[in-house]
Every structure is written in structure tokens, then in C-alpha cells.
Scaffold this active site. Sequence first.
Site, PDB file in Angstrom:
ATOM      1  N   GLY A 232       0.757  -1.128   0.098  1.00 17.90           N
ATOM      2  CA  GLY A 232      -0.087   0.196  -0.002  1.00 17.90           C
ATOM      3  C   GLY A 232       0.764   1.272  -0.034  1.00 17.90           C
ATOM      4  O   GLY A 232       2.075   1.175  -0.667  1.00 17.90           O
ATOM      5  N   SER A 233       0.183   2.321   0.588  1.00 13.63           N
ATOM      6  CA  SER A 233       0.897   3.600   0.559  1.00 13.63           C
ATOM      7  C   SER A 233       1.966   3.630   1.738  1.00 13.63           C
ATOM      8  O   SER A 233       2.184   2.913   2.751  1.00 13.63           O
ATOM      9  CB  SER A 233      -0.072   4.618   1.096  1.00 13.63           C
ATOM     10  N   GLY A 237       2.346   2.269   5.642  1.00 14.12           N
ATOM     11  CA  GLY A 237       3.537   1.395   6.173  1.00 14.12           C
ATOM     12  C   GLY A 237       3.958   2.259   7.449  1.00 14.12           C
ATOM     13  O   GLY A 237       4.723   1.462   8.331  1.00 14.12           O
ATOM     14  N   GLU A 254       5.584  -3.424   1.053  1.00 13.50           N
ATOM     15  CA  GLU A 254       5.946  -3.022  -0.281  1.00 13.50           C
ATOM     16  C   GLU A 254       4.889  -1.657  -0.260  1.00 13.50           C
ATOM     17  O   GLU A 254       3.962  -1.801  -0.588  1.00 13.50           O
ATOM     18  CB  GLU A 254       5.309  -4.056  -1.265  1.00 13.50           C
ATOM     19  N   CYS A 288       2.668   0.231  -8.867  1.00  7.28           N
ATOM     20  CA  CYS A 288       3.702   0.917  -7.925  1.00  7.28           C
ATOM     21  C   CYS A 288       4.744   1.033  -8.629  1.00  7.28           C
ATOM     22  O   CYS A 288       6.015   1.881  -8.099  1.00  7.28           O
ATOM     23  CB  CYS A 288       3.913  -0.071  -6.746  1.00  7.28           C
TER      24      CYS A 288
END
Length: 500
Positions: A232-233, A237, A254, A288
Site C-alpha cells: 500500500g501507501s 507503512g 511494499e 507501484c
Amino acid sequence: MANLNDSVRAALDACGASGYEGPHATRTPLTGEELIGTVEHTANDVDQAIAKAQAAFREWRNIPAPVRGNVVKRWGELLTEHKRDLAVLVQAEAGKSMSEAMGEVQEMIDICDFALGQSRMLWGKTMPSERPGHRLMETWHPLGVVGIISAFNFPVAVYSWNTALALVCGDTVVWKPSEICKLSAIGADALLARAVKDCDAPADIHQLILADRAAGEQLVNDPRVALVSATGSTRMGREVGPKVAARFGRFLLELGGNNAAIVAPSADLDLALRGVVFAAAGTAGQRCTTMRRLLVHESIADQFVDKLVAAYKTLTIGDPRDESVLVGPLVNKASFDKMQNSIAAAQEQGGTLLVGGKRVLEDQFADAYYVEPAIVKMPSQTDIVREETFAPILYVMTYTDLDDAIEVHNEVPQGLSSAIFTSDQAESEKFLSASGSDCGIANVNIGTSGAEIGGAFGGEKETGGGRESGSDSWQAYMRRATNTINYSGELPLAQGVKFL
């Protein structure tokens, strides 16, 4: 075109999914209409899913790894058989072209092949001991319950990277997919359930949670979850990492990417053009690994940017169920608004919009958000350029010296993917060296997107540092033990220590 929900229902039925329907519907980015609704799991359901996975782990960890590999082998066979069925679900929820949706399912098939081979190669090292009559070695053991939190843009592929490896490593899985991609999750999970049953494996080794963000927080905070793998963003994280670390769990992150390419004077410009256009405009900029920054040498900048603008004007934009379409929709209005705000900010910071950026097809799709991929020429790497906007905006800048270009390239918080287009070996080697790209992925003469299963996938800095998929990424799903075996009949101590 066929009724979308009819196609979705047929795909789910083909995958063997049942018991999924409920009142919680999402909107497809293709048309803005509501898709088939699903059930919504409660906090108690999440607790029970973790408990089931924990109980199944006690049995699953003791099954030989090559036997565990049979489950992912069978999963791969079923994915191959139902490749288009699952791709229909991915397209409906993520808005991808059928080619890209099929490619995503192919990634699932490929990781099953990779994991099957890995099931016979979970090896440790043997090291020489300083003590006579002793053997020193390491062994790898299953870790426990793996919690997977996945994002909308690759709703099934990244989940499968984690799941296939976790299962052969002897772990069990609890998966919380994106709230807007539940149907593709149901299809993927149903095929795995069939594989588990066909192989007579413990039924509870995989659990699917259909719920909102609160369910992800449960996975993050529950000490029974040994590893949390979250995609995700960067903002997400920052929340996940400290919470898991506080309970001494493991996490694999990630996160965001602000990927760039350098186009050198020696580059094959036709090859670079194709690589840049796909990486920047493909999947409507919602990968991404999407290329978001382009550094072009000043001696070729005008020529190359003109070619790039001309290529953008030929891109077909529309409902990707039409296979002639190259660029599908943004996932929702929030993504469209962020794109517009970023373009406005770039212009305020000295940028010039060269092409694109407008919403199209709004008369045909009032609740869907199709946009022209945008190119913005920037005088320098400003604040907005340092941010990741999850939309098809390519910021173009020029450079004079390669060392300066690499410095600008690295001067962003993210560190996922990167590329250089050059025919000069010295330039390519510099880009790949320790003083070159600081990203987890560094390519030469290909774009920033399109990673293969065999290489470990992930990035540095605010991208999170995690690695998924190939290489030795299996080690993230296991725990290491160092073993010393004494067969000497004596008891010498290490470092020559004398005690008795």
C-alpha cells in the site's frame, strides 16, 4: 458488451465460489455501476480466522515441504484452467485491460511454478566448526501465521507471491484484500480451496477476510500473526511497521514508488519511447512501478519529448473490455481529484502541461473516471515531483551530466524501481553500481515496470525495504536456527574457554 455482473457471476461460478453474496457492494471503475455485493466479516470473524490458521499451522508445519508444494502445484493448474475467469474479475474491479488482467493471473501461475521448485530447496548452510568432532549448520523452520494485506492495483498477483511461498515454507495464511477488490479475492481463494481439497491438505491453512480497514488493523496488532506482509501507501507503512515491531512481530512492506528513468544521448530512442510510454501510461498510471519522472539529456530532449507527446496523442482511452483500448479508467473519483490537484501544483511550481490531464468519456460514463495520461515539463525536481501521485502523470526534466542526473534521480524519499536507456556500457554500469540508482530494482534499456517472478521484488527507503516473489525472498517466511552437533565424546568450549 455483455452485462458486467452476468460476466462476473459466471466467472465466480466457474472458479467454484459460493456463499459470498451479501449487501456490501463496490463500484466498478469500468462504468461506475455497482458490482455484486459480498458479505462483510466482523471482528469476531477475523479473530476466528486467525485462530483457525494458527491451529492448522501446527499440522501443516510438520508436513514435508515437497508435499506442501503439491498444493501450490495444483493451485497453479487450476489458475491455468481458469485464467480468463479470474482475469474477468480482476478487470471488473481494477479496471485493467484484458491483456494486463490475464498477465496478472499469469504471475500467479508463475509464482506457483517457482514455489513448487522452492519447496525442495529450503536449504541452510553447513559451516566449519572451530571445535574438533563438531558440526555447525543452520536449519530453516516455518514461521507461523502470515497476515497478507493487499492493494487494489494488483488485487491477486501480490497476494499469490506471498501465499505460494508461505505455504511451501509451512506457514498458514490470513488474507485481507482491498475493500474494492473482494470478488477477485473470492475467486482466487476458491481456486486455492479446491487445490487444498484435491491434495487432502488441512482445510484451514488459508483464510479470507472480507472487511474494511479495521480488519487489517486486527492482523497488524494480533500477536498470533507472526508476519504481516502489507502492500500500500507509505502512509500505511508508517502505521503498520511500528505497530508490528512493538509486539516483536515481523513485517514485510511494499510501499510507494516514485520511479524514474534516464534517457542518455546514446539511447535507442525508438526503444526508449516504447519503454517509457508503457511504463508511464500503462494501467492508467496505477502500478507501484509506474514511471513518474523522466530525465532526458539536454542534447536530445526536444527531439525525444516531441516523440513522446506525439505517442501520447495516439493512446486509445476507454472501457478496456474493448481490446483495442490501451488506457483504462482510474479506480475512483478520489484518484482523479488527486491527479488534477497534482497537475495544478506542478503548474504553480513552474511546470508546463504538454499533453493530457483531461477527463474524457464523462458523457458516456458519468460515474467512471477516464483521463488522458499527462506529460508535464518541469524546470527542476520540485516538491510535487518528489511526491507519488497514483495516476498517469509523467514529469519530464533535462540533465547535462550523468552524475547530476543520478543525484536528482535518487533525491526522492521512495526507492522502488528505476531505469536507464543507453548504449554506453560505462553509463549502464555506473547506473547499476553502488553510486548509481538507490532503488531495489534498476533496469537497463527497459522501463520501470514489468518485473519477472524470478527476481526479488521490492525497494528501499520509504518503499519499505521488503522483498517478495523470487530469489531468496522465501527466507522472510521462515525462521532460522543455528545448530551445533557434538559427536566427539568430549566437551570443548568455543574460543578456547576453560570452565571445569
